[in-house]
Design a protein around this motif. Structure first.
Motif, short mmCIF file in Angstrom:
data_model
loop_
_atom_site.label_atom_id
_atom_site.label_comp_id
_atom_site.label_asym_id
_atom_site.label_seq_id
_atom_site.Cartn_x
_atom_site.Cartn_y
_atom_site.Cartn_z
N GLY A 102 38.45 -83.35 35.63
CA GLY A 102 39.08 -83.26 34.31
C GLY A 102 40.40 -84.00 34.20
O GLY A 102 41.27 -83.61 33.42
N VAL A 103 40.57 -85.07 34.94
CA VAL A 103 41.80 -85.88 34.90
C VAL A 103 41.59 -87.00 33.88
O VAL A 103 40.65 -87.79 34.01
CB VAL A 103 42.15 -86.45 36.29
CG1 VAL A 103 43.35 -87.37 36.22
CG2 VAL A 103 42.36 -85.32 37.29
N LEU A 104 42.46 -87.07 32.88
CA LEU A 104 42.29 -87.99 31.76
C LEU A 104 42.06 -89.44 32.19
O LEU A 104 41.10 -90.08 31.77
CB LEU A 104 43.48 -87.92 30.80
CG LEU A 104 43.39 -88.79 29.56
CD1 LEU A 104 42.16 -88.44 28.73
CD2 LEU A 104 44.65 -88.67 28.74
N GLY A 105 42.90 -90.00 33.04
CA GLY A 105 42.76 -91.40 33.46
C GLY A 105 41.46 -91.67 34.19
O GLY A 105 40.85 -92.73 34.03
N ILE A 106 41.02 -90.70 34.97
CA ILE A 106 39.75 -90.83 35.70
C ILE A 106 38.59 -90.77 34.71
O ILE A 106 37.68 -91.59 34.75
CB ILE A 106 39.63 -89.73 36.78
CG1 ILE A 106 40.65 -90.00 37.89
CG2 ILE A 106 38.22 -89.63 37.32
CD1 ILE A 106 40.77 -88.89 38.92
N ASP A 107 38.64 -89.80 33.81
CA ASP A 107 37.58 -89.66 32.81
C ASP A 107 37.46 -90.90 31.94
O ASP A 107 36.36 -91.33 31.61
CB ASP A 107 37.81 -88.43 31.93
CG ASP A 107 37.49 -87.13 32.63
OD1 ASP A 107 36.87 -87.16 33.71
OD2 ASP A 107 37.88 -86.07 32.11
#
Length: 133
Positions: free
Chosen positions: A88-93
């Protein structure tokens, strides 16, 4: 000037992928050479291509594809990305959804069946961004 948390997490995603699946090292080094650094969304175009190629090779030449040196195994790649998606990490998603799931083959293209192999987290995200496949 400091990097945004999204950029930092997306660059870390690339680094973690190459560490976990060393068969991506050559693609990574070529990418860094040509781009002058890590551009996660650009790098993931190659990840998609290599993953789909591995999937298609596995379907037709099971033993050869899985033992071919330097070929990233599609199962390992999907497992890694599923793990990362669940964080649930924004940059990863952003990278996984936009530049992996979004670039998977369309229903009429070879390799589309890889979509059926996505883990539950990525499958749910895929259906949201590409409801028609």
């Amino acid at each position: 000037m400091t990097a945004s948390p999204n950029l930092t997490s997306s660059v870390q995603l690339v680094s973690d992928l190459v560490t976990r699946i060393p068969e991506f090292r050559g693609v990574y080094e070529t990418h860094v050479f040509h781009q002058g650094g890590v551009l996660p969304h650009v790098f993931f175009w190659d990840v998609v291509q290599d993953t789909v190629r591995s999937f298609l090779g596995e379907a037709s030449e099971a033993s050869e594809a899985s033992e071919a040196p330097g070929v990233p195994d599609w199962r390992s790649t999907l497992a890694f990305l599923e793990e990362q998606s669940a964080r649930g990490v924004l940059g990863i998603d952003e990278v996984i959804v936009t530049s992996f799931l979004g670039d998977l083959p369309s229903p009429q293209e070879p390799g589309h069946a890889i979509v059926e192999q996505l883990g539950p987290v990525m499958a749910a995200k895929f259906v949201r961004i590409r409801p028609l496949g």
